[in-house]
Write a protein that holds these residues in place. Structure first.
Motif, PDB file in Angstrom:
ATOM      1  N   PHE A  93       5.179  -0.370   8.690  1.00 55.71           N
ATOM      2  CA  PHE A  93       5.591  -1.597   8.024  1.00 55.71           C
ATOM      3  C   PHE A  93       5.661  -2.709   9.065  1.00 55.71           C
ATOM      4  CE2 PHE A  93       8.413  -4.653   6.100  1.00 55.71           C
ATOM      5  CZ  PHE A  93       7.985  -4.650   4.792  1.00 55.71           C
ATOM      6  N   PRO A  94       4.953  -3.820   8.846  1.00 53.01           N
ATOM      7  CA  PRO A  94       4.941  -4.903   9.842  1.00 53.01           C
ATOM      8  C   PRO A  94       6.343  -5.423  10.139  1.00 53.01           C
ATOM      9  CG  PRO A  94       3.297  -5.298   8.148  1.00 53.01           C
ATOM     10  CD  PRO A  94       4.126  -4.132   7.693  1.00 53.01           C
ATOM     11  N   GLU A  95       6.578  -5.709  11.405  1.00 55.99           N
ATOM     12  CA  GLU A  95       7.878  -6.219  11.827  1.00 55.99           C
ATOM     13  C   GLU A  95       7.869  -7.742  11.886  1.00 55.99           C
ATOM     14  OE1 GLU A  95       8.514  -4.249  15.541  1.00 55.99           O
ATOM     15  OE2 GLU A  95       9.463  -2.564  14.515  1.00 55.99           O
ATOM     16  N   ASN A  96       9.060  -8.306  11.838  1.00 54.38           N
ATOM     17  CA  ASN A  96       9.250  -9.754  11.973  1.00 54.38           C
ATOM     18  C   ASN A  96       8.422 -10.560  10.973  1.00 54.38           C
ATOM     19  OD1 ASN A  96      10.964  -9.186  14.177  1.00 54.38           O
ATOM     20  ND2 ASN A  96       9.213  -9.131  15.540  1.00 54.38           N
ATOM     21  N   LEU A  97       8.208  -9.998   9.842  1.00 60.10           N
ATOM     22  CA  LEU A  97       7.416 -10.639   8.796  1.00 60.10           C
ATOM     23  C   LEU A  97       7.996 -11.990   8.406  1.00 60.10           C
ATOM     24  CD1 LEU A  97       5.142 -10.302   6.631  1.00 60.10           C
ATOM     25  CD2 LEU A  97       6.854  -9.228   5.198  1.00 60.10           C
ATOM     26  N   THR A  98       9.300 -12.041   8.238  1.00 61.69           N
ATOM     27  CA  THR A  98       9.933 -13.274   7.759  1.00 61.69           C
ATOM     28  C   THR A  98      10.016 -14.352   8.831  1.00 61.69           C
ATOM     29  OG1 THR A  98      12.123 -12.380   8.253  1.00 61.69           O
ATOM     30  CG2 THR A  98      11.290 -12.063   6.023  1.00 61.69           C
TER      31      THR A  98
ATOM     32  N   ARG B 119      -2.965  -4.574   6.550  1.00 56.59           N
ATOM     33  CA  ARG B 119      -2.255  -3.705   7.494  1.00 56.59           C
ATOM     34  C   ARG B 119      -1.595  -2.511   6.839  1.00 56.59           C
ATOM     35  NH1 ARG B 119       1.257  -7.103  11.560  1.00 56.59           N
ATOM     36  NH2 ARG B 119       1.789  -5.001  12.193  1.00 56.59           N
ATOM     37  N   MET B 120      -1.366  -2.589   5.539  1.00 53.84           N
ATOM     38  CA  MET B 120      -0.667  -1.504   4.839  1.00 53.84           C
ATOM     39  C   MET B 120      -1.595  -0.891   3.788  1.00 53.84           C
ATOM     40  SD  MET B 120       3.094  -3.254   4.443  1.00 53.84           S
ATOM     41  CE  MET B 120       3.863  -1.774   3.783  1.00 53.84           C
ATOM     42  N   THR B 121      -2.676  -0.299   4.266  1.00 58.08           N
ATOM     43  CA  THR B 121      -3.664   0.270   3.348  1.00 58.08           C
ATOM     44  C   THR B 121      -3.124   1.478   2.589  1.00 58.08           C
ATOM     45  OG1 THR B 121      -4.588   1.600   5.138  1.00 58.08           O
ATOM     46  CG2 THR B 121      -5.607  -0.547   4.718  1.00 58.08           C
ATOM     47  N   HIS B 122      -1.995   1.986   2.998  1.00 61.07           N
ATOM     48  CA  HIS B 122      -1.367   3.145   2.357  1.00 61.07           C
ATOM     49  C   HIS B 122      -0.519   2.752   1.141  1.00 61.07           C
ATOM     50  CE1 HIS B 122       1.204   1.558   5.537  1.00 61.07           C
ATOM     51  NE2 HIS B 122       2.250   1.964   4.827  1.00 61.07           N
ATOM     52  N   VAL B 123      -0.381   1.460   0.879  1.00 58.19           N
ATOM     53  CA  VAL B 123       0.498   0.966  -0.185  1.00 58.19           C
ATOM     54  C   VAL B 123      -0.319   0.533  -1.400  1.00 58.19           C
ATOM     55  CG1 VAL B 123       2.082  -0.916  -0.789  1.00 58.19           C
ATOM     56  CG2 VAL B 123       2.314   0.260   1.392  1.00 58.19           C
ATOM     57  N   ASP B 124       0.201   0.840  -2.584  1.00 54.48           N
ATOM     58  CA  ASP B 124      -0.393   0.380  -3.833  1.00 54.48           C
ATOM     59  C   ASP B 124       0.224  -0.981  -4.162  1.00 54.48           C
ATOM     60  OD1 ASP B 124      -1.363  -0.096  -6.369  1.00 54.48           O
ATOM     61  OD2 ASP B 124      -0.317   1.583  -7.307  1.00 54.48           O
ATOM     62  N   PHE B 125      -0.527  -2.026  -3.964  1.00 58.17           N
ATOM     63  CA  PHE B 125      -0.022  -3.372  -4.181  1.00 58.17           C
ATOM     64  C   PHE B 125      -0.067  -3.817  -5.639  1.00 58.17           C
ATOM     65  CE2 PHE B 125      -0.505  -3.518   0.354  1.00 58.17           C
ATOM     66  CZ  PHE B 125       0.553  -4.305   0.754  1.00 58.17           C
ATOM     67  N   ASP B 126      -0.613  -2.994  -6.523  1.00 60.36           N
ATOM     68  CA  ASP B 126      -0.655  -3.360  -7.940  1.00 60.36           C
ATOM     69  C   ASP B 126       0.748  -3.577  -8.495  1.00 60.36           C
ATOM     70  OD1 ASP B 126      -3.390  -3.235  -7.899  1.00 60.36           O
ATOM     71  OD2 ASP B 126      -3.482  -1.216  -8.747  1.00 60.36           O
ATOM     72  N   ALA B 127       1.714  -2.814  -7.991  1.00 60.29           N
ATOM     73  CA  ALA B 127       3.086  -2.940  -8.466  1.00 60.29           C
ATOM     74  C   ALA B 127       3.754  -4.203  -7.919  1.00 60.29           C
ATOM     75  CB  ALA B 127       3.897  -1.718  -8.062  1.00 60.29           C
TER      76      ALA B 127
END
Length: 91
Positions: free
Chosen positions: A26-31, A53-61
């Protein structure tokens, strides 16, 4: 929550005998990046950065019209962790 997250990372590393680099799951310091976050929501650039960067995540949700930073934690699910492990082991 962050201690739970660290515990999950530690257990994944120990169980599957691989190293998870800082910011890899999970990317850090995003905010902190104004290009990625504005008014409590992900910008288009921030959303695309996460998708890349987060190809493991389903972004549809995570609807493109509702990109509230407060909901970012909802992206890390059991399914996304399984996907991450599978990708890590395959790579």
């Amino acid at each position: 929550e962050s201690i739970d997250f660290l515990d999950i990372v530690f257990r994944l590393e120990k169980t599957f005998d691989f190293k998870i680099s800082q910011g890899e799951l999970f990317p850090e310091n995003l905010t902190d990046n104004e290009e990625w976050v504005a008014d409590g929501k992900l910008t288009d650039a921030g959303f695309e950065m996460l998708r890349g960067r987060m190809t493991h995540v389903d972004f549809d949700a995570f609807s493109e019209s509702d990109r509230e930073i407060s909901k970012i934690g909802d992206l890390i699910t059991v399914n996304s962790l399984v996907n991450f492990v599978e990708l890590k082991l395959a790579g």
